[in-house]
Design a protein around this motif. Structure first.
Motif, PDB file in Angstrom:
ATOM      1  N   GLU A   1       0.556  -1.307   0.099  1.00 47.82           N
ATOM      2  CA  GLU A   1      -0.030  -0.235   0.166  1.00 47.82           C
ATOM      3  C   GLU A   1       0.711   1.168   0.074  1.00 47.82           C
ATOM      4  O   GLU A   1       0.543   2.305  -0.594  1.00 47.82           O
ATOM      5  CB  GLU A   1      -1.422  -0.140   1.485  1.00 47.82           C
TER       6      GLU A   1
ATOM      7  N   ARG B   1     -17.139   7.798   0.660  1.00 44.79           N
ATOM      8  CA  ARG B   1     -17.094   7.170   0.799  1.00 44.79           C
ATOM      9  C   ARG B   1     -15.928   6.109   0.263  1.00 44.79           C
ATOM     10  O   ARG B   1     -15.646   5.052   0.072  1.00 44.79           O
ATOM     11  CB  ARG B   1     -18.555   6.119   1.865  1.00 44.79           C
TER      12      ARG B   1
ATOM     13  N   ALA C   1     -13.072   3.527  -0.666  1.00 48.75           N
ATOM     14  CA  ALA C   1     -12.465   3.614  -0.134  1.00 48.75           C
ATOM     15  C   ALA C   1     -11.122   2.475  -0.776  1.00 48.75           C
ATOM     16  O   ALA C   1     -12.129   1.512  -1.808  1.00 48.75           O
ATOM     17  CB  ALA C   1     -13.066   2.592   1.256  1.00 48.75           C
TER      18      ALA C   1
ATOM     19  N   HIS D   1      -8.436  -0.304  -0.561  1.00 44.40           N
ATOM     20  CA  HIS D   1      -7.315  -1.713  -0.041  1.00 44.40           C
ATOM     21  C   HIS D   1      -6.756  -2.922  -0.581  1.00 44.40           C
ATOM     22  O   HIS D   1      -7.215  -3.078  -2.434  1.00 44.40           O
ATOM     23  CB  HIS D   1      -7.923  -2.614   1.480  1.00 44.40           C
TER      24      HIS D   1
ATOM     25  N   VAL E   1     -11.132  -0.734  -5.344  1.00 49.81           N
ATOM     26  CA  VAL E   1     -11.577   0.311  -4.840  1.00 49.81           C
ATOM     27  C   VAL E   1     -12.755  -0.002  -5.021  1.00 49.81           C
ATOM     28  O   VAL E   1     -12.990  -0.023  -5.778  1.00 49.81           O
ATOM     29  CB  VAL E   1     -10.712   1.359  -5.953  1.00 49.81           C
ATOM     30  N   THR E   2     -13.496   0.489  -4.001  1.00 55.93           N
ATOM     31  CA  THR E   2     -14.587   0.925  -3.879  1.00 55.93           C
ATOM     32  C   THR E   2     -15.744   2.192  -3.657  1.00 55.93           C
ATOM     33  O   THR E   2     -15.954   2.846  -2.846  1.00 55.93           O
ATOM     34  CB  THR E   2     -15.778  -0.048  -2.605  1.00 55.93           C
TER      35      THR E   2
END
Length: 104
Positions: free
Chosen positions: A19, A72, A74, A76, A84-85
Motif C-alpha cells: 500500500e 466514502r 475506500a 485496500h 477500490v470501492t
C-alpha cells in the motif's frame, strides 16, 4: 469498473506491491491509481560482484460515474490485489425510461 449494485468496484492486480507503493487519488471527477516500485540488490562473492536495479511505474485514470459518494470511496490491498470501492449515493440508480420507436 464493475457495478456491484450498491457500489462500483475497481480491481487491479499489483503483485509484489504494498500500500505504500500505490496512490489512489480523486480530483475533478477522475480517480487515478498510480504506483512505483524500485528494487536494488547487490551480491558480492569471491570471484564476482552483481548489482541489479529494477524500476517500474504505472498510472491509470477512470472517470467516476455520476451518483458516487466521493466521501466514502475506500481502497485496500490484499494478496497483491488493489480493490477500490465507490459507494453509490442514495437514489443513484438511474430511472429507466421507454424510448418511443417511430416509423420513418
Amino acid at each position: 469498473l464493475a457495478d456491484r449494485g450498491d457500489a462500483y468496484e475497481i480491481t487491479a492486480e499489483l503483485p509484489g506491491m504494498t500500500e505504500k507503493e500505490v496512490e489512489v487519488k480523486l480530483a475533478n471527477g477522475v480517480l487515478t491509481i498510480k504506483g512505483e516500485k524500485r528494487e536494488e540488490s547487490e551480491e558480492t562473492k569471491k570471484d564476482y560482484y552483481i548489482s541489479e536495479r529494477r524500476y517500474g511505474a504505472f498510472q491509470r485514470s477512470f472517470r467516476v460515474p455520476d451518483g458516487v459518494d466521493a466521501d466514502r470511496i475506500a481502497a485496500h490491498v490484499s494478496d497483491g490485489v488493489l480493490t477500490v470501492t465507490l459507494p453509490k449515493t442514495a437514489g443513484a440508480e438511474p430511472e429507466g425510461r421507454t424510448i418511443a420507436i417511430t416509423r420513418k
